[in-house]
Design a protein around this motif. Structure first.
Motif, mmCIF file in Angstrom:
data_model
loop_
_atom_site.group_PDB
_atom_site.id
_atom_site.type_symbol
_atom_site.label_atom_id
_atom_site.label_comp_id
_atom_site.label_asym_id
_atom_site.label_seq_id
_atom_site.Cartn_x
_atom_site.Cartn_y
_atom_site.Cartn_z
ATOM 1 N N ALA A 69 0.744 -1.286 -0.210
ATOM 2 C CA ALA A 69 0.001 0.132 0.129
ATOM 3 C C ALA A 69 0.950 1.563 -0.099
ATOM 4 C CB ALA A 69 -0.972 0.013 1.326
ATOM 5 N N PRO A 70 0.379 2.199 -0.705
ATOM 6 C CA PRO A 70 1.464 3.449 -0.959
ATOM 7 C C PRO A 70 1.131 4.390 0.446
ATOM 8 C CG PRO A 70 -0.631 3.757 -2.153
ATOM 9 C CD PRO A 70 -0.727 2.171 -1.625
ATOM 10 N N VAL A 71 1.187 3.691 1.552
ATOM 11 C CA VAL A 71 1.303 4.716 2.866
ATOM 12 C C VAL A 71 2.660 5.428 2.960
ATOM 13 C CG1 VAL A 71 -0.656 3.402 3.874
ATOM 14 C CG2 VAL A 71 1.936 2.745 4.233
ATOM 15 N N PRO A 72 2.595 6.522 3.796
ATOM 16 C CA PRO A 72 3.985 7.065 4.040
ATOM 17 C C PRO A 72 5.169 6.199 4.234
ATOM 18 C CG PRO A 72 2.214 8.278 5.032
ATOM 19 C CD PRO A 72 1.650 7.316 4.647
ATOM 20 N N GLN A 73 5.124 5.268 5.061
ATOM 21 C CA GLN A 73 6.335 4.632 5.595
ATOM 22 C C GLN A 73 6.566 3.606 4.469
ATOM 23 O OE1 GLN A 73 3.179 4.558 7.182
ATOM 24 N NE2 GLN A 73 2.718 2.625 7.883
ATOM 25 N N ASN A 74 5.722 3.125 3.847
ATOM 26 C CA ASN A 74 6.066 2.095 2.676
ATOM 27 C C ASN A 74 6.700 3.121 1.425
ATOM 28 O OD1 ASN A 74 5.136 0.094 3.996
ATOM 29 N ND2 ASN A 74 3.021 -0.137 2.813
ATOM 30 N N VAL A 75 6.101 4.156 1.212
ATOM 31 C CA VAL A 75 6.923 4.918 0.122
ATOM 32 C C VAL A 75 8.302 5.298 0.456
ATOM 33 C CG1 VAL A 75 6.644 7.171 -1.078
ATOM 34 C CG2 VAL A 75 4.396 5.903 -0.624
ATOM 35 N N LEU A 76 8.585 5.663 1.556
ATOM 36 C CA LEU A 76 9.899 5.917 2.169
ATOM 37 C C LEU A 76 10.723 4.815 1.912
ATOM 38 C CD1 LEU A 76 9.089 8.495 5.191
ATOM 39 C CD2 LEU A 76 10.135 8.950 3.071
ATOM 40 N N GLY A 77 10.297 3.650 2.517
ATOM 41 C CA GLY A 77 11.018 2.357 2.425
ATOM 42 C C GLY A 77 11.513 1.967 1.080
ATOM 43 N N VAL A 78 10.508 2.130 0.133
ATOM 44 C CA VAL A 78 10.610 1.583 -1.143
ATOM 45 C C VAL A 78 11.737 2.420 -1.983
ATOM 46 C CG1 VAL A 78 9.452 0.876 -3.374
ATOM 47 C CG2 VAL A 78 8.679 0.104 -1.398
ATOM 48 N N VAL A 79 11.377 3.676 -1.800
ATOM 49 C CA VAL A 79 12.199 4.867 -2.597
ATOM 50 C C VAL A 79 13.453 4.666 -2.031
ATOM 51 C CG1 VAL A 79 12.633 7.122 -2.832
ATOM 52 C CG2 VAL A 79 10.439 6.266 -2.888
ATOM 53 N N SER A 80 13.612 4.415 -0.556
ATOM 54 C CA SER A 80 15.144 4.240 -0.114
ATOM 55 C C SER A 80 15.778 2.967 -0.661
ATOM 56 C CB SER A 80 15.077 3.965 1.466
ATOM 57 O OG SER A 80 16.103 3.904 1.863
ATOM 58 N N LEU A 81 15.050 1.811 -1.155
ATOM 59 C CA LEU A 81 15.439 0.639 -1.613
ATOM 60 C C LEU A 81 15.849 0.986 -2.967
ATOM 61 C CD1 LEU A 81 12.990 -1.889 -0.173
ATOM 62 C CD2 LEU A 81 15.466 -1.900 0.251
ATOM 63 N N VAL A 82 15.124 1.878 -3.669
ATOM 64 C CA VAL A 82 15.431 2.072 -4.935
ATOM 65 C C VAL A 82 16.853 2.619 -5.112
ATOM 66 C CG1 VAL A 82 14.777 3.224 -7.171
ATOM 67 C CG2 VAL A 82 13.081 1.792 -5.989
ATOM 68 N N LEU A 83 16.838 3.738 -4.304
ATOM 69 C CA LEU A 83 18.093 4.666 -4.223
ATOM 70 C C LEU A 83 19.425 3.823 -3.886
ATOM 71 C CD1 LEU A 83 16.696 7.987 -2.765
ATOM 72 C CD2 LEU A 83 16.769 7.527 -5.162
ATOM 73 N N TRP A 84 19.270 2.802 -2.870
ATOM 74 C CA TRP A 84 20.462 2.284 -2.554
ATOM 75 C C TRP A 84 20.718 1.151 -3.356
ATOM 76 C CZ3 TRP A 84 24.336 4.164 0.351
ATOM 77 C CH2 TRP A 84 23.899 5.203 1.117
ATOM 78 N N THR A 85 19.805 0.541 -4.256
ATOM 79 C CA THR A 85 20.073 -0.425 -4.830
ATOM 80 C C THR A 85 20.799 0.179 -6.266
ATOM 81 O OG1 THR A 85 17.828 -1.553 -4.684
ATOM 82 C CG2 THR A 85 18.801 -2.212 -6.755
ATOM 83 N N LEU A 86 20.250 1.244 -6.658
ATOM 84 C CA LEU A 86 20.900 2.168 -7.852
ATOM 85 C C LEU A 86 22.763 2.271 -7.249
ATOM 86 C CD1 LEU A 86 18.366 4.796 -9.026
ATOM 87 C CD2 LEU A 86 19.310 2.953 -10.406
ATOM 88 N N THR A 87 22.854 2.648 -6.247
ATOM 89 C CA THR A 87 23.956 3.096 -5.753
ATOM 90 C C THR A 87 25.046 1.715 -5.643
ATOM 91 O OG1 THR A 87 23.448 4.756 -4.440
ATOM 92 C CG2 THR A 87 25.420 3.889 -3.727
ATOM 93 N N PHE A 88 24.182 0.720 -4.942
ATOM 94 C CA PHE A 88 25.250 -0.364 -4.842
ATOM 95 C C PHE A 88 25.514 -1.257 -5.875
ATOM 96 C CE2 PHE A 88 25.967 -5.078 -3.961
ATOM 97 C CZ PHE A 88 26.754 -4.782 -2.847
#
Length: 654
Positions: A69-88
């Motif tokens: 569900a696109p609730v705030p804590q999920n949005v922050l968690g998924v976007v964080s995963l995307v950013l760090w996946t790109l980085t790693f």
């Protein structure tokens, strides 16, 4: 003719951490205007797939089959995963480490497999590397089919956002664009390639501006830079959070292209293009989409297009569609190059290879591959009908290839660079932990579409391995039936058969033996030409061979000459041009001058029967025979003039 790759000359491995090239000095790192030009080209070719991933990545995370569900804590968690996946994965793994493992400047699965195969001395070890590398290469073909389908579908789906009543046109428009793309492949990519870079600059600028707009409306998304949000996401969702990785991985779908296209641009331009342009634009856009979801969870159905203001929606659709075509073109061209490598390394039958540029050797067109990929791509669009459905199929191809690259990289680090075990093993395990996590998260989607890349990879692997084994068996039988060259020349000198005017060129894959077609010719026609030239083409396990090391020739006596030419797996032989160059080549050896209209090329054509005792399953023998019958003729592949070729056949039982 059997072309068995010869052992390439291996160099002394360099000490940790930097490898040395096999031949010659290191590539001169470009600077200034040259660096800028190459970086611009890299944006168009290397980052087409990665650059268009915002079209579908977050959409799949919040509206796909295993979404949250696109609730705030999920949005922050998924976007964080995307950013760090790109980085790693992209910045740390590929740009910092994997790209150092080059085969004379070339990257990619087959180039890496050839590189590590030279240091493996055991038969079991070489077989394991062969299986691993071939399956990784086979997965890339699946990637090459899915990328055009999902990229174009995702771009055209913007029509459903701008005008919902026209949503029924998404599939027909996508099919029309893809058909046009594959039809125009025969014209070559030289003209289109010149605008790839500028098109992707426009694309990256657009997605960066859209991202800035979203972040400005909801600055709270900046908190996603903190990896704690990603960790917390896993802690809260457990197994379901792990499955979301199957969608997160879509943000790095073009990561393998960084490595595969390294030979075209070099490491520095690819790194500059990523760090200075592509990565900042992608990070901003993913943050912008996340910001939109914080403000409007209902935008999860298509956060990319809903991020655009209404007045910019149609221009965004147009730019996205063109960018998707660019991304598709890069993968299609990659399939062409991969096929040429497979042919030269002996894993595929000869295919039609047409060079579409007089200045760029890498620009080729392979009709057989083009239409096979084109038909499969259109079938995928008609079968899956949406980017949501295709997303499940995409992840397995990408993550499977990444795992193979990691394992082969470990062999390079240990065997070529002599990295100590305490350095190489932990780094490899770290890469594998991430790769395997993404792969396992996608495996559960096999029934939803993940079966396709696995089925495609299994098919291509079966074809490659069958051809390799069949040619090895055939070459062994030909060697057993052959006559040593020295013994034959002694017989010729003693019997002195009748000679006729002109030159006869016999193609042979066995340097030490007489080609069977020569024995048949002498047996049935009872004559020899005044000059007989035995030509052997050997494929080295390196991308290209320097011209100074290309040819060795010698006079054998009794009017016989031997020419041995070496080619890399990124090169296509041209036998008439090779023979024409002989008088002008420096160094020892006879200065043969061949008159084209007085030269006849003799080739052997084997009729294969599956009734022999070779250790190969009957169904694979029959498959090998079908592949051999449908392979491009040797005369066409080697550029021989059709009116100067004589073929003589023989039956061989496998």
């Amino acid at each position: 003719m059997s072309d068995t790759p010869a052992q390439a000359i291996s160099s002394t491995p360099a000490p940790f951490p930097a490898p040395k090239p096999i031949h010659g000095g290191p590539r001169v790192a470009p600077r200034g205007a040259t660096l800028a030009k190459l970086a611009l080209g890299a944006l168009g070719v290397v980052y087409g797939d990665l650059g268009t991933s915002p079209l579908y990545s977050l959409k799949e995370c919040f509206a796909g089959s295993h979404s949250v569900a696109p609730v705030p804590q999920n949005v922050l968690g998924v976007v964080s995963l995307v950013l760090w996946t790109l980085t790693f994965v992209v910045t740390f793994k590929y740009l910092s480490f994997v790209m150092k493992a080059d085969n004379r400047g070339e990257g990619g699965i087959l180039a890496l497999m050839a590189l590590v195969g030279r240091t493996e001395t055991t038969k079991a070890g070489r077989r394991a590397l062969l299986v691993l590398g071939l399956f990784g290469a086979a997965l890339l073909y699946g990637d090459g089919v899915i990328t055009p389908a999902i990229s174009v579908l995702s771009a055209v789906e913007g029509v459903a956002v701008a005008a919902p009543p026209l949503s029924h046109l998404v599939v027909p428009l996508s099919v029309a664009i893809l058909v046009a793309l594959f039809v125009f492949q025969k014209r070559g990519t030289a003209t289109v390639g010149a605008v790839f870079g500028p098109i992707m600059v426009i694309w990256f600028v657009m997605i960066a501006l859209l991202g800035v707009r979203g972040v400005a409306l909801e600055p709270g998304i900046l908190r996603s830079v903190n990896p704690v949000h990603g960790v917390r996401f896993f802690a809260e969702h457990g197994w379901h959070g792990f499955l979301v990785l199957g969608a997160v991985v879509l943000c790095i779908t073009g990561g393998e292209a960084l490595y595969a296209d390294m030979g075209h641009f070099g490491r520095r331009p690819i790194r500059v293009a990523w760090l200075c342009f592509a990565m900042p634009a992608l990070v901003l856009n993913y943050m912008g989409q996340g910001a939109l979801l914080l403000r409007d969870p209902g935008a999860a159905q298509n956060p990319f297009y809903m991020l655009a203001p209404s007045w910019a929606l149609y221009p965004a659709i147009a730019i996205a569609t063109v960018a998707a075509v660019v991304a598709s073109q890069a993968l299609i061209s990659g399939a062409f190059s991969l096929t040429r490598q497979a042919v030269q390394l002996g894993y595929s039958p000869r295919v039609t290879i047409r060079h579409t540029s007089r200045s760029e050797i890498g620009q080729i067109y392979v009709p057989e591959v083009n239409w096979a990929v084109g038909v499969a791509t259109v079938a995928l669009v008609l079968g899956f009908k949406s980017s949501f459905a295709l997303a499940a199929a995409y992840g397995i191809a990408v993550t499977g290839t990444m795992m193979v690259t990691t394992l082969l990289f470990h062999r390079v680090a240990r065997d070529q660079w002599r990295w100590p075990r305490w350095v190489a093993t932990p780094l490899t395990l770290l890469f594998l932990l991430v790769d395997a996590s993404f792969f396992l998260a996608n495996v559960v989607k096999v029934e939803e579409g993940g079966w396709f890349p696995l089925a495609a990879a299994a098919l291509v692997f079966t074809l490659f391995s069958t051809w390799k084994k069949g040619r090895a068996i055939l070459a062994e039988q030909m060697r057993g039936a052959g006559l040593p060259l020295d013994l034959f020349l002694g017989e010729i000198a003693r019997k002195n058969p009748q000679r006729v005017a002109g030159t006869a060129v016999f193609m042979t894959g066995n340097v030490g033996n007489v080609p069977p077609v020569l024995l048949h010719h002498l047996k049935h026609n009872k004559v020899l030409h005044e000059r007989v030239v035995l030509v052997s083409l050997i494929t080295e396990e390196i991308p290209s061979v320097p011209e100074a090391e290309r040819v060795t020739s010698r006079e054998l006596g009794s009017g016989f000459y031997q020419v041995v030419a070496r080619y890399g797996f990124m090169e296509t032989p041209d036998v008439p041009a090779l023979l024409e160059s002989l008088p002008h080549r420096p160094g020892p050896g006879p200065k043969l001058r061949l008159v084209p209209m007085e030269t006849t090329y003799f080739l052997g054509r084997e009729t294969l029967l599956p009734t022999g005792s070779a250790r190969m399953a009957t169904w694979r023998k029959k498959l090998f025979i079908v592949m051999a019958r449908n392979a491009q003729t040797a005369s066409s592949f080697f550029g021989l003039p059709p009116n100067r070729v004589v073929e003589m056949g023989a039956q061989i039982q496998l």
